[in-house]
Design a protein around this motif. Structure first.
Motif, PDB file in Angstrom:
ATOM      1  N   SER A  94      45.607  11.390  -8.941  1.00  0.00           N
ATOM      2  CA  SER A  94      45.761  10.855  -7.597  1.00  0.00           C
ATOM      3  C   SER A  94      44.803   9.697  -7.385  1.00  0.00           C
ATOM      4  O   SER A  94      43.781   9.573  -8.083  1.00  0.00           O
ATOM      5  N   SER A  95      45.151   8.843  -6.440  1.00  0.00           N
ATOM      6  CA  SER A  95      44.295   7.717  -6.085  1.00  0.00           C
ATOM      7  C   SER A  95      44.491   7.398  -4.616  1.00  0.00           C
ATOM      8  O   SER A  95      45.483   7.814  -4.003  1.00  0.00           O
ATOM      9  N   SER A  96      43.533   6.618  -4.063  1.00  0.00           N
ATOM     10  CA  SER A  96      43.643   6.258  -2.648  1.00  0.00           C
ATOM     11  C   SER A  96      44.886   5.415  -2.427  1.00  0.00           C
ATOM     12  O   SER A  96      45.775   5.778  -1.675  1.00  0.00           O
ATOM     13  N   SER A  97      44.945   4.268  -3.055  1.00  0.00           N
ATOM     14  CA  SER A  97      46.118   3.392  -3.039  1.00  0.00           C
ATOM     15  C   SER A  97      45.710   2.108  -3.742  1.00  0.00           C
ATOM     16  O   SER A  97      44.546   1.858  -3.976  1.00  0.00           O
ATOM     17  N   GLY A  98      46.669   1.324  -4.159  1.00  0.00           N
ATOM     18  CA  GLY A  98      46.379   0.027  -4.751  1.00  0.00           C
ATOM     19  C   GLY A  98      46.147   0.088  -6.249  1.00  0.00           C
ATOM     20  O   GLY A  98      45.697   1.084  -6.796  1.00  0.00           O
ATOM     21  N   ASP A 101      42.508   0.840  -7.562  1.00  0.00           N
ATOM     22  CA  ASP A 101      41.852   2.118  -7.290  1.00  0.00           C
ATOM     23  C   ASP A 101      41.865   3.027  -8.509  1.00  0.00           C
ATOM     24  O   ASP A 101      42.839   3.101  -9.247  1.00  0.00           O
ATOM     25  N   THR A 102      40.759   3.731  -8.686  1.00  0.00           N
ATOM     26  CA  THR A 102      40.634   4.651  -9.807  1.00  0.00           C
ATOM     27  C   THR A 102      41.595   5.818  -9.647  1.00  0.00           C
ATOM     28  O   THR A 102      41.738   6.375  -8.555  1.00  0.00           O
ATOM     29  N   GLN A 103      42.258   6.187 -10.728  1.00  0.00           N
ATOM     30  CA  GLN A 103      43.074   7.392 -10.748  1.00  0.00           C
ATOM     31  C   GLN A 103      42.198   8.543 -11.229  1.00  0.00           C
ATOM     32  O   GLN A 103      41.532   8.441 -12.258  1.00  0.00           O
ATOM     33  N   TYR A 104      42.195   9.624 -10.471  1.00  0.00           N
ATOM     34  CA  TYR A 104      41.445  10.817 -10.822  1.00  0.00           C
ATOM     35  C   TYR A 104      42.419  11.860 -11.373  1.00  0.00           C
ATOM     36  O   TYR A 104      43.416  12.173 -10.724  1.00  0.00           O
ATOM     37  N   PHE A 105      42.091  12.369 -12.557  1.00  0.00           N
ATOM     38  CA  PHE A 105      43.013  13.255 -13.255  1.00  0.00           C
ATOM     39  C   PHE A 105      42.615  14.725 -13.112  1.00  0.00           C
ATOM     40  O   PHE A 105      41.426  15.074 -13.104  1.00  0.00           O
TER      41      PHE A 105
END
Lengths: 114, 115
Positions: A94-98, A101-105
């Protein structure tokens, strides 16, 4: 801050059976991704949601895979019927948007199809 | 379309030695670049990312990477590795527009630090 949660962690099924995976993203993250990681390869995007709408599902095998993100929070990925080649780790991110932005797995679900 | 090539599938190195993990990419649009680390039975964790500005990017755990636009490379380096750095490392690229906006990963480099 709690991370991305996934369940189950491991699943073994026989071919032609169905299976479902669950993901709960980081609170407040609008964007949710499902990836497939086959042994020895990098993750491959299956589907991307922005809130509860699909942004990209171009690499999702729609004849057997489906995913939903009701209410724009948690998500379910389903395979029906499973094939031997579906054996892989399924990662949710998931990520904030854009794009920046970093994707957290999450830790992933390891699926073995016999 | 965009792609990422990680030139070495396995890199063994002795503890306290320097290491470089190589990554080359191709894309028809401007990109963001990322390095992720994956420990056994865990998800991916971001080490560092290049968005713009200085081409030398510093990340967590003492890692750094240098973006070279002319050579389309984003190699990862650490001057002195520890046993705990043993893991799989993935380079990834994300385009700034159109269909290239999805995150595309390389096939990974297994770093093994030997005592």
């Amino acid at each position: 801050e709690a991370g991305v949660a996934q369940s189950p962690r491991y699943k073994i099924i026989e071919k032609r059976q169905s299976v479902a995976f669950w993901c709960n993203p980081i609170s407040g993250h609008a964007t949710l991704y499902w990836y497939q990681q086959i042994l020895g390869q990098g993750p491959k995007l299956l589907i991307q949601f922005q809130n509860n709408g699909v942004v990209d599902d171009s690499q999702l095998p729609k004849d057997r895979f489906s995913a939903e993100r009701l209410k724009g929070v948690d998500s379910t990925l389903k395979i029906q019927p499973a094939k031997l080649e579906d054996s892989a780790v399924y990662l949710c991110a998931s990520s904030s948007s854009g794009a920046a932005d970093t994707q957290y797995f999450g830790p992933g679900t390891r699926l073995t199809v016999l | 379309a965009q792609s990422v090539t990680q030139l070495d599938s396995q890199v063994p190195v002795f503890e306290e030695a320097p290491v470089e993990l190589r990554c080359n990419y191709s894309s028809s649009v401007s990109v963001y670049l990322f390095w992720y680390v994956q420990y056994p039975n865990q998800g991916l964790q971001l080490l560092l990312k290049y968005l713009s500005g200085s081409t030398l990017v510093k990340g967590i755990n003492g890692f750094e990477a240098e973006f070279n636009k002319s050579q389309t490379s984003f190699h990862l380096r650490k001057p002195s590795v520890h046993i705990s750095d043993t893991a799989e490392y993935f380079c990834a690229v994300r385009g700034l527009s159109g269909s290239a906006r999805q995150l595309t990963f390389g096939s990974g480099t297994q770093l093994t630090v030997l005592p």
